[in-house]
Design an enzyme around this catalytic site. Structure first.
Site, PDB file in Angstrom:
ATOM      1  NE  ARG A 117     -11.844   0.601   0.877  1.00  0.00           N
ATOM      2  CZ  ARG A 117     -11.195   1.224   0.239  1.00  0.00           C
ATOM      3  NH1 ARG A 117     -10.381   0.587  -0.950  1.00  0.00           N
ATOM      4  NH2 ARG A 117     -10.808   2.502   0.212  1.00  0.00           N
ATOM      5  CB  SER A 128      -2.624  -3.852  -2.342  1.00  0.00           C
ATOM      6  OG  SER A 128      -3.287  -2.561  -2.944  1.00  0.00           O
ATOM      7  CD  GLU A 150      -6.451  -1.271  -2.988  1.00  0.00           C
ATOM      8  OE1 GLU A 150      -5.494  -1.494  -2.087  1.00  0.00           O
ATOM      9  OE2 GLU A 150      -6.600  -0.074  -3.536  1.00  0.00           O
ATOM     10  NE  ARG A 157      -3.250   2.263   5.726  1.00  0.00           N
ATOM     11  CZ  ARG A 157      -3.288   1.460   4.547  1.00  0.00           C
ATOM     12  NH1 ARG A 157      -3.774   1.616   3.369  1.00  0.00           N
ATOM     13  NH2 ARG A 157      -2.655   0.180   4.521  1.00  0.00           N
ATOM     14  NE  ARG A 203     -10.903   7.364  -0.409  1.00  0.00           N
ATOM     15  CZ  ARG A 203      -9.811   6.761  -0.869  1.00  0.00           C
ATOM     16  NH1 ARG A 203      -8.841   6.887  -0.399  1.00  0.00           N
ATOM     17  NH2 ARG A 203     -10.002   6.096  -2.111  1.00  0.00           N
TER      18      ARG A 203
END
Length: 459
Positions: A410, A371, A368, A272, A287
């Site tokens: 993460r 999800s 996070e 991404r 990130r």
């Protein structure tokens, strides 16, 4: 996508849902297109019926020897045919325009989703693991500094090879990533998931099917062309999440009722173009442009999707429970709900290395790592995912759900910071030790090259 029938019957509910999500869509234009398309289809049906009646008269008139009347009927049939062709051509144009417009219409939030403008209005449902925290060093070293000190993370060489936002995991760091992947997969196998190893490039049609396109084209890595170039269904993109290939496995197929629920899990690297300002929020591996993740994708009967959603949250958080990492569950408000989701919970792990304004009272920050989303029939309509309740019954759209199980980098951050010791080593959580050759502690390794001792020096 939303069904046109639902849009026609509940336009104000759709309007409210769009407004609550904060999405800018010209709903009135879509409704006008649909009304004009339906009007043309109705007129077309009427003309087709009239033409069939005229055509049936032609033979009868000829048989009765009424050649002049028969010719008039032929002329009338030709005129009706021309009118019908014009209407059908316009209806086809509207159909294409309407389909494109519907692709920009987001999923409508469930009625029980909290209404809010942005992430500040998300609702914390619960916290886990904070009642029995381990003793941490007086000053926890952030993962990006500790990772370089231990020589398990190398950001400079990652940037040299691939550019900013890429990194090398080295030695015990690479072992830790591999261990987490294998551990996650094993846990989800115990939960009844079937492994899938998907292709890494996916075509545009697949990206459209899960809702990444057309809204998120700029976030994707295109293979061989510029993102701004015209997009064809067969163009290839590096997958942003295994949700895309796994959901599209059954695109345009009909599953049987006995097949459901289908529970697949897939490990993949993900790509991404992550946006974000430079600084503490994006420093290190929080990130990045390439990251490993295990994705869980579920295909279920519509009446079972709510129950499956709650169970999917439990399946995702189980890996954090076993690792002993503190975390919390957040319910997304309407303004922070994604384009495709009807309902979503985020699972955020605690990383104590950097204090953030929105972190817990113990300090540190939330990251996070999963999800969990219920798309209801939104993706199914885009991708043609259906099931047949009984072999003699019509096929229906099924419901899709997914959840990360979980994002690896993460979790690496959380482990390096939460399991950190006073001497700068890191304890390996017990469930990961078998996957790391029995290692109980990450001690790091000696750096290599002149840069390790100073340019031009020798020890």
């Amino acid at each position: 996508m939303i069904s046109r029938q639902y849009l026609r019957e509940h336009p104000e509910e759709v309007r409210e849902g769009i407004e609550n999500k904060g999405v800018d869509v010209d709903l009135d234009r879509i409704l006008e297109l649909d009304e004009e398309w339906r009007d043309l289809k109705g007129r077309g049906d009427t003309l087709r019926h009239e033409r069939n009646e005229v055509s049936s008269r032609i033979g009868q008139l000829k048989q009765e020897g009424k050649e002049e009347e028969a010719q008039d009927a032929i002329d009338e049939s030709q005129q009706l045919k021309a009118e019908l062709q014009e209407i059908e051509d316009r209806a086809d144009e509207l159909e294409e325009e309407l389909h494109e417009a519907m692709l920009h219409l987001p999923q409508i939030p469930d009625d029980d989703v909290p209404v809010g403008e942005d992430e500040s209005e998300n609702v914390e449902r619960r916290r886990e693991g904070f009642d029995d925290l381990r003793d941490l060093p007086e000053e926890v070293i952030p993962h990006y500094d500790l990772g370089e000190d231990l020589d398990v993370l190398d950001f400079d060489r990652g940037a040299k090879v691939s550019g900013g936002g890429f990194y090398f995991a080295k030695g015990e760091g690479a072992m830790l990533e591999h261990a987490l992947i294998q551990f996650f997969l094993e846990v989800h196998r115990e939960q009844g998931y079937t492994d899938v190893f998907p292709p890494i490039p996916v075509n545009s049609r697949s990206m459209e099917g899960t809702g990444q396109f057309p809204k998120f084209v700029e976030d994707a890595y295109r293979v061989g062309d510029e993102n701004a170039d015209e997009i064809d269904d067969d163009d290839l993109w590096l997958l942003p999440t295994a949700e895309v290939p796994v959901t599209n496995m059954y695109r345009d197929e009909i599953l049987l009722d006995d097949d459901l629920p289908v529970k697949h899990q897939a490990y993949s690297p993900n790509f991404r173009r992550e946006a974000g300002e430079h600084g503490t929020e994006t420093r290190g591996i929080v990130r990045v442009h390439q990251f490993n993740k295990v994705e869980m994708v579920n295909f279920v009967r519509p009446e079972n999707s709510e129950e499956r959603f709650e169970r999917l949250v439990e399946e995702a958080e189980e890996v954090l429970e076993r690792l002993g990492l503190p975390y919390r569950i957040l319910e997304m408000c309407t303004g922070d709900l994604g384009f495709t989701q009807a309902k979503k919970y985020d699972i955020e792990v605690w990383a104590p290395g950097d204090d953030m304004d929105d972190g817990p009272e113990q300090g540190g920050r939330w990251l996070e790592v999963s999800s969990v989303s219920n798309f209801r029939d939104f993706q199914a309509r885009r991708a043609g995912l259906r099931f047949r309740p009984e072999r003699h019954e019509s096929a229906e759209y099924l419901h899709t759900l997914n959840g990360s199980g979980v994002a690896v980098p993460r979790v690496v951050v959380a482990i390096l910071e939460y399991y950190q010791n006073d001497d700068g080593t890191v304890d390996v959580p017990e469930p990961l030790q078998p996957y790391m050759g029995g290692r109980e502690v990450i001690e790091g390794s000696e750096k290599v090259g002149e840069s390790a001792v100073g340019a031009g020096e020798r020890e």
